[in-house]
Enzyme design. Structure first.
Site, short mmCIF file in Angstrom:
data_model
loop_
_atom_site.label_atom_id
_atom_site.label_comp_id
_atom_site.label_asym_id
_atom_site.label_seq_id
_atom_site.Cartn_x
_atom_site.Cartn_y
_atom_site.Cartn_z
N LYS A 160 7.14 4.55 19.62
CA LYS A 160 6.32 5.08 18.51
C LYS A 160 4.91 5.38 19.00
CE LYS A 160 5.00 6.24 14.33
NZ LYS A 160 3.58 6.21 14.23
N ARG A 197 0.16 -9.35 -1.41
CA ARG A 197 -0.81 -10.45 -1.48
C ARG A 197 -1.44 -10.51 -2.88
NH1 ARG A 197 -5.79 -10.62 1.48
NH2 ARG A 197 -5.27 -8.44 1.80
N GLU A 245 1.85 13.37 19.55
CA GLU A 245 1.28 13.95 18.32
C GLU A 245 -0.17 14.39 18.57
OE1 GLU A 245 1.88 11.47 14.72
OE2 GLU A 245 -0.29 11.53 14.45
N TYR A 246 -0.93 13.55 19.27
CA TYR A 246 -2.32 13.90 19.61
C TYR A 246 -2.33 15.17 20.48
CZ TYR A 246 -4.82 9.51 18.30
OH TYR A 246 -5.41 8.46 17.65
N ALA A 260 -1.84 -3.27 11.06
CA ALA A 260 -1.53 -3.86 12.37
C ALA A 260 -2.66 -4.79 12.80
CB ALA A 260 -1.35 -2.74 13.40
N ALA A 306 0.88 -1.18 0.00
CA ALA A 306 0.00 0.00 0.00
C ALA A 306 0.92 1.22 0.00
CB ALA A 306 -0.91 -0.03 1.22
N SER A 334 7.71 6.78 11.49
CA SER A 334 6.86 7.97 11.47
C SER A 334 7.23 8.90 10.33
CB SER A 334 6.97 8.74 12.78
OG SER A 334 6.16 9.90 12.71
N HIS A 351 5.10 8.52 20.86
CA HIS A 351 5.24 9.57 19.83
C HIS A 351 3.86 9.97 19.32
CE1 HIS A 351 5.08 10.60 15.54
NE2 HIS A 351 6.24 11.22 15.70
N ASN A 352 3.05 8.98 19.01
CA ASN A 352 1.71 9.29 18.49
C ASN A 352 0.85 9.97 19.55
OD1 ASN A 352 2.62 7.99 16.20
ND2 ASN A 352 0.68 6.96 15.83
N HIS A 406 -7.75 1.97 55.14
CA HIS A 406 -6.66 1.79 54.17
C HIS A 406 -5.31 2.30 54.69
CE1 HIS A 406 -9.25 0.18 51.14
NE2 HIS A 406 -10.07 1.21 51.22
C1 6PG Z 1 3.17 9.04 11.96
C2 6PG Z 1 1.71 9.09 12.25
C3 6PG Z 1 1.02 7.88 11.66
C4 6PG Z 1 -0.47 8.03 11.53
C5 6PG Z 1 -1.19 7.96 12.83
C6 6PG Z 1 -2.44 8.77 12.85
O1 6PG Z 1 3.90 9.04 12.94
O2 6PG Z 1 3.55 9.03 10.80
O3 6PG Z 1 1.48 9.10 13.61
O4 6PG Z 1 1.42 6.80 12.42
O5 6PG Z 1 -0.76 9.17 10.84
O6 6PG Z 1 -1.51 6.61 13.01
O7 6PG Z 1 -3.18 8.36 13.91
P1 6PG Z 1 -4.72 8.64 14.06
O8 6PG Z 1 -5.39 8.15 12.81
O9 6PG Z 1 -5.08 7.83 15.27
O10 6PG Z 1 -4.86 10.11 14.23
#
Ligand code: 6PG
Length: 475
Positions: free
Chosen positions: A182, A33, A189-190, A76, A11, A128, A185-186, A451
């Site tokens: 990772k 595949r 990112e959030y 995953a 992909a 990432s 990291h995400n 407690h």
């Molecule tokens: C990265 C991103 C990548 C992906 C996330 C988005 O590091 O390149 O984090 O892994 O864009 O999975 O996560 P959500 O769809 O949960 O926002």
């Protein structure tokens, strides 16, 4: 000649990584595949380097030099297990399977163990940078056995992003450590995105600025200490005008944020480790709230009370927001790095926070100037108890704290939700408090459940006979 690396799962991410390897002079065996994806990649980009087309797993394995290195880029979960097992059946001792997907680190721990029993190396690698990063240089976080990195490291480092000549790839630690970092990291990112969203919302709803103007503010911020990929693309998204309606794109997009799970996993893991990651948690919950469409529609008429007044001086308030964003960001990273330290201790990974900050400087979604500062902070003091205590960050947050309070106070009186700004400020205040109301919590727990509690003035464990004569007994 045999291929140095194989990629299965073609992909967009898989294709782009395969092309990245080929562009760096490696011969890349391709497998998917359905062979149509392989052929499409070869038709569109076959001239970018040396590829070996294969149809079956047997052909794919046969195309690789030993030790074989196979990168799996599939969804995953179950799909990953299926591919791993198929590969493992065809491989020989010493071969390396790399899972480059966003796998849950506990799955990676389990898979690494199973592969080790078959004398295969299993490397869970966080990757990432999205599609663009995969092609032009991602940040790569490989875990797994250190031995595998001897053969794999040079390949991964060569395709990774570089900052000042340093690759954004390093061996993180054993088994699930790569996917764990990772995941965090995400989570960060959030938090970063939520903080940016709150800053935007304040400018929109408190200052009444149009989207394009807010985009310009972000573009300006991107030249200072907030310089980062996410701030840069925020400016671009806010500048985008919808061709159909002529409105800012951000006004025609449904305000319900999606999530695939890594943010949620980060918070679940933090709960288990007992690490407050309030910024990340608020970001995950804010996405959940945004997507609770029916409830939001039903609640739309709820009164918000008498609104406060908007700050008179727009420019000053924008500066305040910038300071609040920066301080909250420091908190989110401090919390994320705390979680990494706790995970590392729990699993015996020995993750080096400084080298992690180093490889997050480029390639990844949270790449930022800021990471250089974090790297310096850990270089100065590898045992830093919290990023907030590093002299640089301490000064940055302390000098912005008045702005931070003004922003949270204004947002509160004007009814604009700022869950990440506010919870980060509360965390900061909690962390620096001499005394917390946890003492009362302990008293209550002792009252209803015996407690017990500790005393500030002497060692030991104590209980008050609440339902008796209320004298204290030592346990
Ligand atoms: C990265 C991103 C990548 C992906 C996330 C988005 O590091 O390149 O984090 O892994 O864009 O999975 O996560 P959500 O769809 O949960 O926002």
């Amino acid at each position: 000649a045999k291929a140095q690396i194989g990629v299965t799962g073609l992909a967009v991410m898989g294709s782009n990584i395969a092309r990245n390897f080929a562009r760096h002079g490696y011969t890349v065996a391709l497998h998917n595949r359905s062979v149509a994806k392989t052929d499409a990649l070869l038709a569109d980009h076959g001239d970018e380097g040396s590829f070996v087309r294969t149809e079956t797993i047997a052909e794919f394995i046969d195309a690789l030099e030993r030790p074989r290195r196979v990168l799996i880029m599939v969804k995953a979960g179950d799909a990953t297990d299926a591919v791993i097992n198929e590969l493992a059946d065809a491989m020989e001792p010493g071969d390396i399977i790399i899972d480059g997907g966003n796998s849950l680190y506990t799955d990676t721990i389990r898979r690494e163990k199973a592969m080790a029993e078959r004398n295969l190396h299993f490397v869970g690698a966080g990757i990432s940078g999205g599609e663009e990063g995969a092609l032009n240089g991602p940040s790569i976080m490989p875990g797994g056995p250190a031995k595998s990195y001897e053969s794999l490291g040079p390949l991964l480092e060569s395709i990774s992003a570089k900052v000042d000549g340093t690759p954004c790839c390093t061996h993180i630690g054993p088994d699930g450590s790569g996917h764990f970092v990772k995941m965090v990291h995400n989570g960060i990112e959030y938090a970063d995105m939520q903080l940016i969203g709150e800053a935007y919302d304040l400018m929109r709803r408190v200052l009444d600025l149009p989207a394009a103007e807010i985009g310009e503010v972000f573009a300006g911020w991107n030249t200072g200490d907030l310089e980062s990929y996410l701030v840069e693309i925020t400016a671009q998204v806010l500048a985008q005008v919808d061709a159909e309606t002529g409105k800012p794109l951000v006004d025609v997009v449904v305000d319900a944020a999606g999530q695939k799970g890594t943010g949620r996993w980060t918070v679940k893991s933090a709960l288990d480790l007992g690490i407050p990651v309030t910024g990340i948690a608020e970001a995950v919950f804010a996405r959940a709230l945004s997507s609770s469409t029916e409830q939001r529609v039903a609640a739309r008429g709820l009164a918000g009370g008498t609104p406060g007044t908007a700050p008179a001086d727009k420019a000053t308030f924008i500066d305040d927001i910038r300071a609040a964003l920066y301080a909250s960001k420091v908190v989110a990273y401090a919390q994320g790095f705390d979680q990494i330290a706790a995970g590392s201790a729990e699993y015996g990974w020995d993750v080096d926070p400084g080298s992690l900050a180093t490889i997050w400087r480029g390639g990844c979604i949270i790449r930022a100037q800021f990471l250089n500062r974090i790297r310096e902070a850990y270089a100065e003091n590898p045992k830093l108890p919290s990023l907030l205590l590093d002299p640089y960050f301490r000064e940055a947050v302390e000098s912005g704290v008045d702005s931070w309070r003004r922003v949270v106070a204004t947002a509160t009186t004007m009814g604009v939700p700022v869950p990440a700004f506010a919870s980060s400020l509360s965390y900061y205040d909690g962390l620096r408090s001499d005394r917390l109301p946890a003492a009362l919590t302990q008293g209550l727990r002792d009252y209803f459940g015996a407690h017990t509690y500790q005393r500030v003035d002497k060692p030991g464990t104590f209980h008050t006979l609440w339902s008796g004569d209320r004298t204290e007994v030592e346990q």
